[in-house]
Design an enzyme around this catalytic site. Structure first.
Site, PDB file in Angstrom:
ATOM      1  CG  PHE A 135      -1.834   1.242   1.195  1.00  0.00           C
ATOM      2  CD1 PHE A 135      -2.982   1.250   0.425  1.00  0.00           C
ATOM      3  CD2 PHE A 135      -1.514   2.383   1.915  1.00  0.00           C
ATOM      4  CE1 PHE A 135      -3.811   2.372   0.383  1.00  0.00           C
ATOM      5  CE2 PHE A 135      -2.333   3.504   1.883  1.00  0.00           C
ATOM      6  CZ  PHE A 135      -3.482   3.492   1.108  1.00  0.00           C
TER       7      PHE A 135
ATOM      8  CE  LYS B 212       0.574   6.168   7.672  1.00  0.00           C
ATOM      9  NZ  LYS B 212      -0.799   6.550   7.998  1.00  0.00           N
TER      10      LYS B 212
ATOM     11  CG  ASP C 141       5.807   3.750   1.541  1.00  0.00           C
ATOM     12  OD1 ASP C 141       5.876   4.362   2.624  1.00  0.00           O
ATOM     13  OD2 ASP C 141       4.736   3.579   0.934  1.00  0.00           O
TER      14      ASP C 141
END
Length: 388
Positions: free
Chosen positions: A129, A246, A217
């Protein structure tokens, strides 16, 4: 309160919060909750940290935005800090993880263009994802994410996460067109899936051998979540490109794409940009987050409390018939269940006063703030044991 004017892209619990402090949140009625989600790995230093409150308040009274038409001092400071911590050289700032991954994919395209590859391919992982833009959806996996959005842009080859044999196969078949490998060091949305030991190191060697970019990532794993600044550091490697978001802003929107100089210089003035990316507020917050993690020893705490939480969960749950696996690193932990438990998050909040997340229908995902202490570890373990 009504959500009638909101698009139905979420299915939120019937729960809303009025304030937060540290690892705790309080709802509109004043009930207290232990937050073991941290805004999905965002509030790494906890809610309403006084250092962040001060930094945000001061900067709001000084300067919020000038655009990247001018130099931004806090942006330059944050880039230097991240370069020093990661071993990479240069940064581009934007507003989210998906944007950071789009930046990485553009670098991969430029890398291929420089090499004269007309139809470049990027290797990505099954069950990955990387975001909700059209490009990052194409790099992601899972029919629920992609449903209704075909045909997606970009050319990607998917291989099994941790499967070096599959990588060898696509190298033989498509090697002349492959320009990069993009992956999460630990797959978060698919249920905290850890790669086999040595996998990242083998990928690093493979990419170096074939002239591909290794792009990591670290949007969920970065900024201390796994007990080191970045998960790749536990394998003793350095990627060519890394993306962050984040936890870097602790709730203030910010994303970053870092790269080696040889890759970063593929961008030239006008080839990429962001109106809000790297504004003074977001970058000052990012610098303050890094200060707090260093000064409070939160990397060490994440590693220590993560080991304690894993060990206690295994003691309490390993014989439970519903529990198939308990895995994780640092304060990123997944408990895989035998059957879907879609109401578990609501029950945990309602019955135990603990906020947790269930991903892929049957994996309890724990992502508490890095400030978690041993008593709160016991609260989480006790709550999950009671729920199951």
């Amino acid at each position: 309160m009504t959500a009638a004017c909101l698009m139905t892209t979420y299915q939120p619990l019937a729960l809303s919060f009025a304030r937060g402090l540290g690892t705790r949140l309080w709802d509109q009625q004043g009930r207290e909750y232990l937050d073991a989600v941290a805004g999905v790995a965002v509030t790494n230093v906890g809610h309403s940290h006084p250092r962040l409150v001060t930094a945000i308040s001061e900067q709001a009274g000084l300067l919020l935005h000038t655009s990247n038409l001018y130099g931004i001092d806090w942006q330059q400071r944050l880039a230097q800090r991240l370069a020093r911590l990661s071993g990479l050289d240069q940064a581009f700032f934007n507003n989210s993880g998906a944007e950071a991954n789009e930046t990485a994919l553009k670098l991969a395209r430029l890398h291929g263009w420089k090499k004269g590859i007309e139809q470049p391919l990027v290797v990505v992982m099954e069950n990955a994802f990387h975001g909700r833009t059209l490009g990052t959806m194409a790099a992601s996996d899972g029919p629920s994410v992609r449903l209704g959005f075909q045909r997606l842009p970009g050319d990607f080859i998917k291989v099994g996460f941790g499967d070096l044999t599959a990588l060898d196969t696509v190298t033989r078949e498509f090697g002349a067109r492959i320009v990069a490998v993009l992956l999460e060091p630990i797959q978060g949305e698919s249920g905290v899936q850890l790669a086999p030991p040595g996998y990242l190191k083998a990928l690093r060697a493979h990419c170096s051998q074939h002239g591909w970019l290794l792009m990591l990532d670290e949007i969920q794993t970065g900024i201390g979540r796994t007990g080191t600044w970045f998960a790749f550091q536990q394998e003793g490697i350095v990627p060519d490109v890394m993306t962050l978001a984040k936890g870097l802003g602790n709730g203030i929107p910010i994303g970053a794409c870092l790269a080696r100089t040889s890759v970063a210089k593929l961008f030239t003035p006008g080839s990429h940009g962001s109106t809000f990316g790297g504004n003074p507020l977001a970058c000052r917050v990012g610098c303050t987050v890094l200060d707090i993690i260093e000064e409070q020893g939160l990397l060490e705490n994440a590693a220590r409390q993560g080991e304690r939480l894993l060990a206690r969960l295994r003691v309490e749950l390993s014989e439970h018939p519903q529990v198939l696996a308990i895995r994780g690193r640092g304060l990123m932990i997944g408990i895989e269940l035998a059957t879907p438990q879609r109401d578990l998050a609501a029950r945990a909040a309602r019955e135990q006063g603990v906020l947790l997340n269930v991903t892929r229908g049957k994996v309890i995902r724990l992502l508490p703030p890095l400030t978690l202490d041993s008593k709160e570890v016991e609260m989480i373990v006790r709550a999950i044991a009671r729920l199951l």
